[in-house]
Design an enzyme around this catalytic site. Structure first.
Site, PDB file in Angstrom:
ATOM      1  N   THR A  56      64.386  52.909  72.245  1.00 33.69           N
ATOM      2  CA  THR A  56      64.725  54.326  72.084  1.00 33.69           C
ATOM      3  C   THR A  56      63.755  55.211  72.871  1.00 33.69           C
ATOM      4  OG1 THR A  56      65.444  53.714  69.869  1.00 33.69           O
ATOM      5  CG2 THR A  56      65.313  56.053  70.354  1.00 33.69           C
ATOM      6  N   ARG A 105      60.848  60.197  65.937  1.00 27.66           N
ATOM      7  CA  ARG A 105      61.084  59.063  65.032  1.00 27.66           C
ATOM      8  C   ARG A 105      60.004  59.114  63.965  1.00 27.66           C
ATOM      9  NH1 ARG A 105      62.190  52.889  66.738  1.00 27.66           N
ATOM     10  NH2 ARG A 105      64.218  53.856  67.133  1.00 27.66           N
ATOM     11  N   HIS A 133      70.149  57.122  62.618  1.00 28.32           N
ATOM     12  CA  HIS A 133      69.722  56.839  63.994  1.00 28.32           C
ATOM     13  C   HIS A 133      70.924  57.172  64.885  1.00 28.32           C
ATOM     14  CE1 HIS A 133      67.720  55.222  67.364  1.00 28.32           C
ATOM     15  NE2 HIS A 133      67.432  54.005  66.950  1.00 28.32           N
TER      16      HIS A 133
HETATM   17  N1   CP Z   1      67.394  49.890  68.318  1.00 24.54           N
HETATM   18  C1   CP Z   1      66.204  50.516  68.300  1.00 24.54           C
HETATM   19  O1   CP Z   1      66.062  51.603  67.735  1.00 24.54           O
HETATM   20  O2   CP Z   1      65.209  49.850  68.961  1.00 24.54           O
HETATM   21  P1   CP Z   1      63.706  50.349  69.104  1.00 24.54           P
HETATM   22  O3   CP Z   1      63.083  50.288  67.727  1.00 24.54           O
HETATM   23  O4   CP Z   1      63.059  49.372  70.069  1.00 24.54           O
HETATM   24  O5   CP Z   1      63.711  51.755  69.625  1.00 24.54           O
END
Ligand code: CP
Length: 328
Positions: A56, A105, A133
């Site tokens: 992300t 995040r 998400h």
């Molecule tokens: N799918 C996803 O959110 O992966 P990351 O945690 O690597 O961002």
């Protein structure tokens, strides 16, 4: 007035379709030898990640750069949070430097909504706790739309989302997006990994949704076991979990030829996916990652550009124009 992207439900079906249509244009830009356009020149996008991320964070930063926005990355461990500065003061301090969008995040459900109330900048929810998400859901929809050539929607498509649904923000957002597109979603998990309140069809029998006669689901969406969010033993052991809920070689052999296998990553190899991905012709996990850049370009463009129509910012090639006129 500023706009933010915090959840799929506030985007709605029309909003999801708008982003997916924009992503077609961004995917065409991404395929160019020099995949960069001046659409967001002069804008600044700041990543603020309080939880780890590979896909992300990197894809948002790549997306911003392809649109010629400036990027800032806030490193939590090297910040004044360690001296006791609050989240609100941190956001207001960064905003005072001139930021047009925060990509945030956080491990706490609702944190992006708080940030949205503290700043005039747009806010994109890049994952909050177990809750939401939305850009993962959008890139998943774009991957299905392109892999199955379904630009008009997903009516009649049968989706099974399998695994640790209780702790999964991806399951919640991706389910909402599939339903907005017209698909039917079934959640597959042991009762200990189901949320307490469930609106979906549910089962704990993965073999039934995979089937034996090529009539199984169209999309098999495997989730990561989120051990870091578990405070108690919710499965007897991982081997038992894989036997009942993992994509094993025996189950992979029974998948219908048209079934797409998806996973948001990172994959716990040998747990939820216990088969070599190169032996799964329907696996689109790498396409999900690639599409993440185009979809996040679309999201940033949608929030930050003054022009609702990208053709005034991005020279549309003949190939894209032709594809658009062919769509119903
Ligand atoms: N799918 C996803 O959110 O992966 P990351 O945690 O690597 O961002």
């Amino acid at each position: 007035m500023k706009r933010s992207l915090l959840s799929i439900s506030e985007l709605g079906s029309d909003g999801v379709q708008r982003i997916l249509d924009l992503a077609d244009t961004m995917a065409e830009v991404s395929r160019r030898p020099n995949p960069k356009v001046p659409a967001l020149r002069g804008k600044t996008v700041c990543s603020v990640f309080f939880e780890d991320s590979t896909r992300t964070r990197l894809s948002f930063e790549t997306a911003a750069k392809r649109l010629s926005a400036d990027t800032m990355t806030f490193a939590v461990s090297q910040s004044s949070l360690s001296k006791g500065e609050s989240l609100r003061d941190t956001i207001e301090t960064i905003a005072a430097m001139g930021v047009d969008a925060f990509v945030i995040r956080h491990s706490s459900t609702g944190a992006p909504w708080l940030v949205d109330g503290w700043t005039k900048a747009s806010v994109v929810n890049a994952g909050d706790g177990w809750h939401a998400h939305p850009t993962q859901a959008l890139l998943d929809m774009y991957t299905v739309r392109t892999a199955l050539n379904r630009p008009e929607g997903f009516d009649g498509l049968r989706v099974a989302i399998v695994g640790d649904i209780k702790h999964s923000r991806v399951a919640r957002s991706t389910t909402a997006a599939f339903k907005a597109m017209g698909a039917h979603v079934t959640w597959v998990a042991p009762t200990t990994l189901m949320p307490p309140v469930v609106d979906e069809a549910v089962t704990d029998r993965l073999d039934d949704v995979i089937g034996t006669d090529g009539e199984g689901v169209d999309i098999l969406y495997m989730l990561r076991m989120q051990n870091e969010r578990m405070t108690e033993a919710l499965v007897p052991n991982l081997r038992e979990y894989t036997n009942r809920f993992g994509l094993t070689p025996a189950r992979a052999a029974r998948l219908a030829p048209h079934t797409l296998v998806m996973h948001p990553g990172p994959v716990n190899r040998g747990v939820e996916i216990a088969v070599d991905l190169s032996e799964l012709p329907g696996a689109v996990i790498n396409q999900q990652v690639t599409n993440g850049i185009s979809v996040r370009m679309a999201v940033l463009y949608d929030l930050l550009s003054a022009n609702p129509d990208p053709t005034s910012d991005i020279e549309i090639t003949e190939a894209v124009a032709a594809a658009r006129t062919e769509q119903p």
